[in-house]
Design an enzyme around this catalytic site. Sequence first.
Site, PDB file in Angstrom:
ATOM      1  N   TYR A 108      13.911  -6.805  29.457  1.00  0.00           N
ATOM      2  CA  TYR A 108      15.089  -6.295  28.767  1.00  0.00           C
ATOM      3  C   TYR A 108      16.043  -5.645  29.762  1.00  0.00           C
ATOM      4  O   TYR A 108      15.710  -4.655  30.404  1.00  0.00           O
ATOM      5  CB  TYR A 108      14.704  -5.259  27.711  1.00  0.00           C
ATOM      6  CG  TYR A 108      13.951  -5.801  26.523  1.00  0.00           C
ATOM      7  CD1 TYR A 108      13.875  -7.166  26.268  1.00  0.00           C
ATOM      8  CD2 TYR A 108      13.321  -4.939  25.634  1.00  0.00           C
ATOM      9  CE1 TYR A 108      13.182  -7.650  25.177  1.00  0.00           C
ATOM     10  CE2 TYR A 108      12.625  -5.415  24.527  1.00  0.00           C
ATOM     11  CZ  TYR A 108      12.554  -6.771  24.310  1.00  0.00           C
ATOM     12  OH  TYR A 108      11.864  -7.243  23.221  1.00  0.00           O
ATOM     13  N   LEU A 270      21.600  -8.047   7.766  1.00  0.00           N
ATOM     14  CA  LEU A 270      21.236  -7.377   6.514  1.00  0.00           C
ATOM     15  C   LEU A 270      21.880  -6.003   6.353  1.00  0.00           C
ATOM     16  O   LEU A 270      21.595  -5.299   5.387  1.00  0.00           O
ATOM     17  CB  LEU A 270      19.711  -7.252   6.420  1.00  0.00           C
ATOM     18  CG  LEU A 270      18.957  -8.556   6.142  1.00  0.00           C
ATOM     19  CD1 LEU A 270      17.454  -8.354   6.273  1.00  0.00           C
ATOM     20  CD2 LEU A 270      19.300  -9.085   4.753  1.00  0.00           C
ATOM     21  N   GLY A 272      25.079  -5.526   5.918  1.00  0.00           N
ATOM     22  CA  GLY A 272      26.284  -5.629   5.106  1.00  0.00           C
ATOM     23  C   GLY A 272      27.553  -5.526   5.924  1.00  0.00           C
ATOM     24  O   GLY A 272      28.668  -5.654   5.400  1.00  0.00           O
TER      25      GLY A 272
END
EC number: 1.-.-.-
Length: 377
Positions: A108, A270, A272
């Site tokens: 990462y 998810l 929104g």
Amino acid sequence: MAMATHFTFPFNYVVSEGSHGRRSFVRKLVRAVASGDSVAPAISEESKVKLGGSDLKVTKLGIGVWSWGDNSYWNDFQWDDRKLKAAKGAFDTSLDNGIDFFDTAEVYGSKFSLGAISSETLLGRFIRERKERYPGAEVSVATKFAALPWRFGRESVVTALKDSLSRLELSSVDLYQLHWPGLWGNEGYLDGLGDAVEQGLVKAVGVSNYSEKRLRDAYERLKKRGIPLASNQVNYSLIYRAPEQTGVKAACDELGVTLIAYSPIAQGALTGKYTPENPPSGPRGRIYTREFLTKLQPLLNRIKQIGENYSKTPTQIALNWLVAQGNVIPIPGAKNAEQAKEFAGAIGWSLTDNEVSELRSLASEIKPVVGFPVEYL
């Protein structure tokens, strides 16, 4: 002249008369006051769960730090001081709000992913700075070994772990995971995990992106050495339920292996936040397309309605749905303090069984995006 002493009481400490946790906290508080130290916000044992069959306890939700320092997938391909400060805010806010489990990896933000700064290095720096402020602060760290084709044998695992420890500025980590199954030599990698445990370099070991068969094989190989396989970290969310369909979730439950869910809010889909008119930028825009987001709207609308009943955001509803599946620890990625605080609000309460079932039913009408190919190998 008396010296003034500053201390901060825990944000989410639950006081119960006569409890062991209360006595332990009071002892720590007295010692800290006597020494002039600040007291880190405490995290109660009641808010933690055991990781698989290991002795390690972690919070019921963790924080993924893939984005920290990354400029190959996240952060609009740029990393700067503003994003660094935001990541530091995410770290501190997580701890202040009762989340002390952080998941990173050697790839990462590192040379492997062409990132500017290593995620491990940043996490290690943040931990050091936290402990300078709060000497008694406790942080649970999980990192991962990259099964690169040129790495062979058990020694490669221990060597990589020691390199990770150097970047993290730690003498050991809580959880060390095989990031994905290698093209070959996986038995040696598993033996390396066992060696790391026996050398005291790690408290618990796990795998990631392992299929049901690979999971069972890993479990049995480690079991022969008396070492429990603590976890399997896989892509799992309300709209990506491959672990259920492939038998991975059932195998985890059967074997007592904790399922750690990465991408638990589908990389933001998810929340929104994104709509067909406003899709995510960068590589995510090619995954969560306008067409996909259009089909997602009915589910998101219902998530928002349910959230209003609890004064919770869509993100918190999606994360709580995962927790409701049992034996699951979601690790959403936090880029800033606001996100970290929102994630912390996803636990400590529960959706009803009917709401969990309804959301599953609505989500079943949506064709999931493609996951990580090795899940099915």
